[in-house]
Design an enzyme around this catalytic site. Structure first.
Site, PDB file in Angstrom:
ATOM      1  N   ASP A  91      17.006  60.759 -28.156  1.00  0.00           N
ATOM      2  CA  ASP A  91      18.144  60.711 -27.248  1.00  0.00           C
ATOM      3  C   ASP A  91      19.064  61.915 -27.425  1.00  0.00           C
ATOM      4  O   ASP A  91      20.060  62.039 -26.712  1.00  0.00           O
ATOM      5  CB  ASP A  91      18.938  59.412 -27.407  1.00  0.00           C
ATOM      6  CG  ASP A  91      19.294  59.091 -28.850  1.00  0.00           C
ATOM      7  OD1 ASP A  91      18.751  59.755 -29.754  1.00  0.00           O
ATOM      8  OD2 ASP A  91      20.099  58.176 -29.087  1.00  0.00           O
TER       9      ASP A  91
ATOM     10  N   GLY B 278      23.457  56.375 -37.571  1.00  0.00           N
ATOM     11  CA  GLY B 278      24.760  55.971 -37.066  1.00  0.00           C
ATOM     12  C   GLY B 278      25.865  56.399 -38.018  1.00  0.00           C
ATOM     13  O   GLY B 278      25.622  57.100 -39.004  1.00  0.00           O
TER      14      GLY B 278
ATOM     15  N   HIS C 273      19.392  58.340 -43.134  1.00  0.00           N
ATOM     16  CA  HIS C 273      20.499  59.274 -42.946  1.00  0.00           C
ATOM     17  C   HIS C 273      21.483  59.096 -44.108  1.00  0.00           C
ATOM     18  O   HIS C 273      22.025  58.006 -44.315  1.00  0.00           O
ATOM     19  CB  HIS C 273      21.229  58.991 -41.629  1.00  0.00           C
ATOM     20  CG  HIS C 273      20.587  59.582 -40.428  1.00  0.00           C
ATOM     21  ND1 HIS C 273      19.402  59.111 -39.904  1.00  0.00           N
ATOM     22  CD2 HIS C 273      20.969  60.627 -39.634  1.00  0.00           C
ATOM     23  CE1 HIS C 273      19.086  59.820 -38.829  1.00  0.00           C
ATOM     24  NE2 HIS C 273      20.009  60.750 -38.648  1.00  0.00           N
TER      25      HIS C 273
ATOM     26  N   GLU D 264      25.458  63.224 -44.974  1.00  0.00           N
ATOM     27  CA  GLU D 264      25.931  63.962 -43.792  1.00  0.00           C
ATOM     28  C   GLU D 264      27.376  63.582 -43.533  1.00  0.00           C
ATOM     29  O   GLU D 264      28.284  64.387 -43.715  1.00  0.00           O
ATOM     30  CB  GLU D 264      25.058  63.652 -42.574  1.00  0.00           C
ATOM     31  CG  GLU D 264      25.510  64.384 -41.313  1.00  0.00           C
ATOM     32  CD  GLU D 264      24.863  63.840 -40.050  1.00  0.00           C
ATOM     33  OE1 GLU D 264      24.841  64.578 -39.051  1.00  0.00           O
ATOM     34  OE2 GLU D 264      24.399  62.678 -40.048  1.00  0.00           O
TER      35      GLU D 264
END
Length: 378
Positions: free
Chosen positions: A30, A187, A214, A217
């Site tokens: 996306d 997210g 993730h 970050e």
């Protein structure tokens, strides 16, 4: 048809970064839509856009994402996700994703995306995974028909702020024979540690299913610890803030001497791959502690210290980038040579969630490709 990829030449040679065989580990479906496709699909559903001119819309995404904040960066996805709510649109976006990567010289890629964000059109979780896989397979056939080859695996992603991670983990395992090669969680990072999703990670571990998380970050070392020890992550999505666990001890005219904390030493010694995305890391403020230009990015520090660094785009639309562009930018910042870029790609090949025999074949294809390009340029 895709827009021709901008060509980036390796300094001092006739070789283009685009022609180098590459592996893409961290690239969101996306976050990679073509602006022209967004304009067309938005018109069909009556979605108002900041601009209906593809060039202006592309600029808007890049400018909006360049916020210095991960939550603000993520807000740009409201538009791309909105046009990815039907089977037809998912197939098209996935198909274009594959051909765009092939145009940039990618020979293997793992595409991550969150099925739970694509259900408002009435599709089920299984149906959206099947639609994306259909698009991947059509795109792969398109690439093959052009005389090239590419292979793509899905990384099914759960969102950190929702309570569906176990359901998404079960979905990923259910489709392990239908193109899904791994699991991810993404997210807003701060406040949503991996420990909140232990049931999902336990399930994945019991089913021998690989994960990337993730971490490092939008949050720091505690998030990385959680990814490794709660999430059993084999790779770190970004992971750039592991550099917070590296301390400069002294510097002389010849070298800088550093010491690694226990966490950084663990990541290095275990060869846990860092899915670094230089341009995106600047946009989200992930490297703000070190500076606001690419030369300040700890990529080179981590590379020189022997960490398993890889080069990724994160979101090609939001960063207006490609892997070739990221390689060119890194070369400008750190004077890398072709041998360095081969290391980056071999690191990525070794970190894929493919069977070991396939990883070895991929590494051979990368080395053969680099050697052939060097021979032709002599």
């Amino acid at each position: 048809m895709s827009t021709p990829a901008e060509e980036y030449l390796v300094p001092g040679s006739t070789i283009s970064f685009n022609s180098l065989p590459k592996v893409s580990l961290h690239d969101h479906l996306d976050g990679g839509l073509r602006p022209a496709t967004i304009v067309e699909l938005a018109k069909r559903i009556g979605l108002e856009l900041p601009s209906t001119d593809p060039l202006e819309l592309g600029d808007w995404f890049e400018d909006s994402a360049d916020s210095g904040s991960l939550p603000a960066y993520l807000a740009t996805f409201d538009i791309t996700i909105a046009v990815m709510q039907s089977r037809e649109n998912l197939v098209r976006v996935a198909r274009e994703y594959v051909t765009d990567l092939a145009d940039d010289g990618v020979i293997y890629g793992e595409v991550r995306w969150a099925p739970e964000q694509h259900l408002t059109g009435g599709l089920s979780l299984d149906e959206v995974v099947e639609a994306v896989q259909e698009g991947i397979e059509i795109g792969t056939d398109d690439v093959r028909a052009s005389g090239r080859s590419i292979r793509i695996g899905q990384l099914v992603t759960a969102m950190r702020h929702t309570d569906r991670s176990l359901e998404i983990a079960e979905l990923a395992v259910r489709h392990r024979e239908n193109g899904v090669v791994g699991f991810d969680i993404a997210g807003a990072e701060a406040g949503y540690p991996a420990s909140k999703h232990l049931a999902a990670f336990d399930y994945l571990a019991k089913n021998y299913f690989p994960t990337t998380v993730h971490a490092g970050e939008g949050d720091g070392l505690e998030s990385i610890r959680g990814a490794l020890f709660d999430g059993r992550a084999l790779r770190l999505g970004h992971g750039v803030r592991i550099a917070e666990d590296i301390e400069n001890e002294r510097q002389d005219d010849e070298a800088t001497y550093v010491s690694l904390g226990l966490l950084a030493q663990w990541v290095k010694d275990r060869e846990i791959t860092l899915e670094l995305s230089p341009s995106s890391n600047l946009q989200t403020g992930a490297v703000a502690a070190w500076g606001d230009e690419l030369v300040d990015h700890p990529f080179d520090l981590l590379y020189q210290l022997g960490f398993q660094v890889t080069v990724n785009t994160d979101n090609r639309l939001m960063s207006n980038t490609s892997i070739s562009r990221e390689l060119a930018l890194l070369t400008d910042a750190f004077d890398y040579e072709l041998a360095d870029h081969e290391v980056f790609q071999l690191n990525a090949a070794a970190a894929t969630f493919l069977p070991v025999e396939d990883r070895e074949d991929l590494a051979d294809a990368i080395s053969d490709g680099f050697e052939a390009l060097q021979a032709r340029s002599r």
